[in-house]
Design a protein around this motif. Structure first.
Motif, mmCIF file in Angstrom:
data_model
loop_
_atom_site.group_PDB
_atom_site.id
_atom_site.type_symbol
_atom_site.label_atom_id
_atom_site.label_comp_id
_atom_site.label_asym_id
_atom_site.label_seq_id
_atom_site.Cartn_x
_atom_site.Cartn_y
_atom_site.Cartn_z
ATOM 1 N N ASN A 67 0.810 -1.213 0.000
ATOM 2 C CA ASN A 67 0.000 0.000 0.000
ATOM 3 C C ASN A 67 0.847 1.268 0.000
ATOM 4 O O ASN A 67 0.338 2.366 0.166
ATOM 5 C CB ASN A 67 -0.937 -0.001 1.211
ATOM 6 N N ASN A 68 2.164 1.074 -0.181
ATOM 7 C CA ASN A 68 3.111 2.171 -0.344
ATOM 8 C C ASN A 68 3.122 3.131 0.850
ATOM 9 O O ASN A 68 3.273 4.340 0.688
ATOM 10 C CB ASN A 68 2.809 2.951 -1.637
ATOM 11 N N LYS A 69 2.987 2.576 2.060
ATOM 12 C CA LYS A 69 3.053 3.404 3.275
ATOM 13 C C LYS A 69 4.521 3.484 3.699
ATOM 14 O O LYS A 69 4.967 2.835 4.656
ATOM 15 C CB LYS A 69 2.184 2.787 4.372
ATOM 16 N N ARG A 70 5.259 4.316 3.006
ATOM 17 C CA ARG A 70 6.709 4.356 3.149
ATOM 18 C C ARG A 70 7.158 4.850 4.519
ATOM 19 O O ARG A 70 8.081 4.307 5.118
ATOM 20 C CB ARG A 70 7.309 5.233 2.050
ATOM 21 N N ILE A 71 6.517 5.916 4.993
ATOM 22 C CA ILE A 71 6.935 6.496 6.271
ATOM 23 C C ILE A 71 6.689 5.506 7.409
ATOM 24 O O ILE A 71 7.533 5.332 8.300
ATOM 25 C CB ILE A 71 6.193 7.822 6.527
ATOM 26 N N THR A 72 5.536 4.847 7.374
ATOM 27 C CA THR A 72 5.234 3.853 8.405
ATOM 28 C C THR A 72 6.257 2.730 8.391
ATOM 29 O O THR A 72 6.776 2.319 9.438
ATOM 30 C CB THR A 72 3.830 3.261 8.184
ATOM 31 N N TYR A 73 6.567 2.239 7.195
ATOM 32 C CA TYR A 73 7.540 1.140 7.071
ATOM 33 C C TYR A 73 8.904 1.564 7.598
ATOM 34 O O TYR A 73 9.588 0.811 8.302
ATOM 35 C CB TYR A 73 7.638 0.716 5.601
ATOM 36 N N LEU A 74 9.304 2.784 7.264
ATOM 37 C CA LEU A 74 10.602 3.292 7.717
ATOM 38 C C LEU A 74 10.650 3.424 9.233
ATOM 39 O O LEU A 74 11.608 2.984 9.882
ATOM 40 C CB LEU A 74 10.877 4.649 7.065
ATOM 41 N N LEU A 75 9.599 4.013 9.808
ATOM 42 C CA LEU A 75 9.601 4.247 11.252
ATOM 43 C C LEU A 75 9.611 2.938 12.040
ATOM 44 O O LEU A 75 10.339 2.805 13.027
ATOM 45 C CB LEU A 75 8.377 5.089 11.646
ATOM 46 N N VAL A 76 8.806 1.971 11.612
ATOM 47 C CA VAL A 76 8.742 0.700 12.335
ATOM 48 C C VAL A 76 10.085 -0.020 12.278
ATOM 49 O O VAL A 76 10.580 -0.535 13.285
ATOM 50 C CB VAL A 76 7.622 -0.205 11.776
ATOM 51 N N ASN A 77 10.700 -0.037 11.098
ATOM 52 C CA ASN A 77 11.970 -0.744 10.969
ATOM 53 C C ASN A 77 13.136 -0.009 11.624
ATOM 54 O O ASN A 77 14.182 -0.610 11.883
ATOM 55 C CB ASN A 77 12.275 -1.019 9.497
ATOM 56 N N THR A 78 12.958 1.263 11.881
ATOM 57 C CA THR A 78 13.981 1.997 12.632
ATOM 58 C C THR A 78 14.056 1.498 14.068
ATOM 59 O O THR A 78 15.113 1.556 14.717
ATOM 60 C CB THR A 78 13.664 3.504 12.623
ATOM 61 N N ILE A 79 12.951 0.984 14.568
ATOM 62 C CA ILE A 79 12.912 0.486 15.946
ATOM 63 C C ILE A 79 13.752 -0.780 16.107
ATOM 64 O O ILE A 79 14.339 -1.029 17.167
ATOM 65 C CB ILE A 79 11.449 0.200 16.361
ATOM 66 N N SER A 80 13.840 -1.588 15.040
ATOM 67 C CA SER A 80 14.500 -2.898 15.123
ATOM 68 C C SER A 80 15.940 -2.833 15.632
ATOM 69 O O SER A 80 16.290 -3.530 16.595
ATOM 70 C CB SER A 80 14.436 -3.599 13.771
ATOM 71 N N PRO A 81 16.823 -2.020 15.027
ATOM 72 C CA PRO A 81 18.198 -1.992 15.549
ATOM 73 C C PRO A 81 18.296 -1.404 16.952
ATOM 74 O O PRO A 81 19.190 -1.781 17.719
ATOM 75 C CB PRO A 81 18.943 -1.120 14.531
ATOM 76 N N ILE A 82 17.371 -0.508 17.295
ATOM 77 C CA ILE A 82 17.375 0.058 18.650
ATOM 78 C C ILE A 82 17.114 -1.048 19.669
ATOM 79 O O ILE A 82 17.810 -1.175 20.684
ATOM 80 C CB ILE A 82 16.324 1.178 18.776
ATOM 81 N N ILE A 83 16.100 -1.876 19.387
ATOM 82 C CA ILE A 83 15.793 -3.003 20.275
ATOM 83 C C ILE A 83 16.961 -3.984 20.313
ATOM 84 O O ILE A 83 17.390 -4.437 21.383
ATOM 85 C CB ILE A 83 14.513 -3.720 19.800
ATOM 86 N N SER A 84 17.499 -4.285 19.134
ATOM 87 C CA SER A 84 18.543 -5.295 19.034
ATOM 88 C C SER A 84 19.786 -4.907 19.836
ATOM 89 O O SER A 84 20.284 -5.695 20.651
ATOM 90 C CB SER A 84 18.909 -5.510 17.564
ATOM 91 N N TYR A 85 20.279 -3.698 19.636
ATOM 92 C CA TYR A 85 21.510 -3.301 20.324
ATOM 93 C C TYR A 85 21.301 -3.035 21.807
ATOM 94 O O TYR A 85 22.226 -3.199 22.600
ATOM 95 C CB TYR A 85 22.128 -2.091 19.640
ATOM 96 N N SER A 86 20.093 -2.621 22.187
ATOM 97 C CA SER A 86 19.830 -2.413 23.616
ATOM 98 C C SER A 86 19.856 -3.736 24.381
ATOM 99 O O SER A 86 20.063 -3.751 25.600
ATOM 100 C CB SER A 86 18.472 -1.726 23.807
ATOM 101 N N ILE A 87 19.648 -4.841 23.669
ATOM 102 C CA ILE A 87 19.745 -6.176 24.286
ATOM 103 C C ILE A 87 21.149 -6.747 24.136
ATOM 104 O O ILE A 87 21.713 -7.323 25.075
ATOM 105 C CB ILE A 87 18.715 -7.128 23.642
ATOM 106 N N ALA A 88 21.751 -6.569 22.950
ATOM 107 C CA ALA A 88 23.045 -7.191 22.662
ATOM 108 C C ALA A 88 24.179 -6.615 23.510
ATOM 109 O O ALA A 88 25.025 -7.374 24.015
ATOM 110 C CB ALA A 88 23.377 -7.030 21.181
ATOM 111 N N ILE A 89 24.218 -5.298 23.679
ATOM 112 C CA ILE A 89 25.332 -4.675 24.396
ATOM 113 C C ILE A 89 25.436 -5.177 25.844
ATOM 114 O O ILE A 89 26.518 -5.584 26.285
ATOM 115 C CB ILE A 89 25.219 -3.142 24.355
#
Length: 444
Positions: A119-141
């Protein structure tokens, strides 16, 4: 974050184990998705009507859940021999279990998130996927600081993937209903998906076989060094991700336009020239920049950066071209073309890795992609599905000449490397000056 991660890991071997886990996950997800993601995209735009589109999404998810669950169960049952085969020891069976669970989550995640892209919701897709590395590194470190070097990154990645899937399910759940699963739609999508599945397996060979062969010939420590170089090289993944996020929607929504062949050909040329320019600039600064970021044995990975930087960009070009086969619903040529490049890649790995180490694996990967793109262009031009201009050939010649000069003369001279790259890019701008003027004219 990569320089921080490597400093928290006392030995490249741990990063090598993580990279082999990533290889396992990517292979498993290719099997679990079985080409259904691309088929889902293709069928979504086949007809209008919300109920039809919901049925396509629901059928794709239902099929993927079943296949993913079967694969997950099989990996659990065979966890000990698989751990021995992949990680050289049953001591890493927990890492294998984490990989299996990540495969299940990742495969279904791709389908659940698809409606946002379709449905070409680019901003939504970008914002949600921006959360992924934040979650990942907050656990990994914290896990790395406590000494959990083997499972820190895989566990963090699994939790991040699960979190993103929950978010996308909340956003897209209206597109999925068990009652709308349609066996006929699954059969129609499989007709498109199954010929595509070998392509994804070949993609895996390109991205992963070099790691496995390095592990066999040189050891897991060299895999870790190669993987870090590859991660920096994959800065181009930013370009590829931006492209992939919009390409499928654009390609299928314009596939019936009268100027589709001309438009696709121009897009290919523009992005190819950008690829050449970016590749030259990366080669010019890679060694200097890499050694600023990393210490110790990791610095040996600088040599593979330019080659692996170009890898995702050549994959992008290949996908632009082969989309023409998908548009006419003939996906079988893809596997033969890409498979030829993959076999060439494997053959070069066996020849080059023992002779020039990890650089040999990087050269083989780039050469395999290059051969695949070349064959694809020749076939599509013969079928009148692509039209490549003569000036593009001249641009490629300039890039090839620079590549030879960089590796033999310019590699250790950063300033001259940069100036030479800028000179070739200036020639590209002159070659495409009329196209650039048209683009800026439309922009106004």
């Amino acid at each position: 974050m990569l320089p921080i991660i490597t400093r928290l890991m006392p030995d490249p071997t741990y990063f090598g184990l993580n990279d082999i886990s990533t290889i396992c996950i990517s292979f498993g997800q290719a099997i679990a998705i079985m080409g259904m993601y691309d088929a889902m995209f293709r069928m979504f735009f086949e007809k209008e009507g919300t109920e039809y589109k919901k049925s396509i999404c629901s059928s794709a998810l239902g099929f993927t859940v079943v296949v993913s669950a079967v694969l997950f169960a099989a990996m659990l049952f065979l966890r000990n021999p698989l751990a021995e085969m992949l990680f050289s020891s049953e001591a890493y069976v927990n890492l294998l279990v984490l990989s299996a669970l990540t495969i299940f989550i990742g495969a279904t995640n791709s389908i659940v998130s698809a409606p946002t892209r379709m449905n070409n919701k680019r901003i939504t897709y970008l914002l949600v996927n921006t959360i992924s590395p934040i979650i990942s590194y907050s656990i990994a470190i914290p896990l790395l600081l406590k000494g959990y070097y083997v499972i820190a990154l895989p566990l963090a990645g699994m939790i991040a993937a699960a979190s993103i899937e929950i978010i996308f399910w909340g956003l897209n759940r209206k597109w999925f209903r068990m009652s709308l699963i349609n066996k006929q739609h699954i059969k129609e999508m499989l007709a498109i998906a199954l010929p595509l599945m070998p392509n994804f397996l070949v993609y895996w060979v390109f991205s992963s076989c070099d790691r496995l062969m390095i592990a066999e010939i040189l050891g897991n420590e060299s895999v870790g060094v190669y993987a870090v170089g590859g991660k920096i090289g994959q800065l181009s993944q930013l370009i590829y991700t931006a492209f992939a996020g919009g390409w499928q929607y654009f390609a299928f929504s314009t596939m019936k336009d009268s100027d589709q062949v001309e438009m696709t050909s121009k897009i290919f040329e523009y992005l190819a020239v950008i690829t050449f320019g970016a590749g030259m600039l990366m080669a010019a600064v890679s060694d200097f920049g890499f050694k600023l970021l990393f210490t110790g044995d990791y610095q040996k990975g600088s040599i593979v950066v330019p080659y692996l930087f170009l890898g995702p960009l050549l994959l992008m070009l290949f996908q632009i071209a082969t989309n023409q086969f998908i548009v006419i619903k003939k996906t079988w040529p893809n596997i033969f073309i890409l498979g030829t490049g993959a076999l060439f890649n494997i053959g070069l790995n066996y020849v080059l890795i023992p002779r020039i180490g990890i650089e040999g694996a990087a050269v083989a990967t780039l050469a395999g992609y290059g051969l695949s793109v070349t064959i694809c262009l020749v076939v599509l031009q013969h079928m009148k599905l692509m039209r490549i201009s003569g000036k593009f050939g001249a641009c490629f010649g300039g890039f090839a000449l620079y590549a030879v000069m960089w590796r033999t003369v310019l590699k250790d001279h950063v300033i001259w490397s940069i100036l030479s790259a800028i000179g070739v890019i200036a020639i590209y701008i002159i070659c495409y000056r009329n196209d650039i003027k048209k683009l800026f004219g439309k922009g106004r």
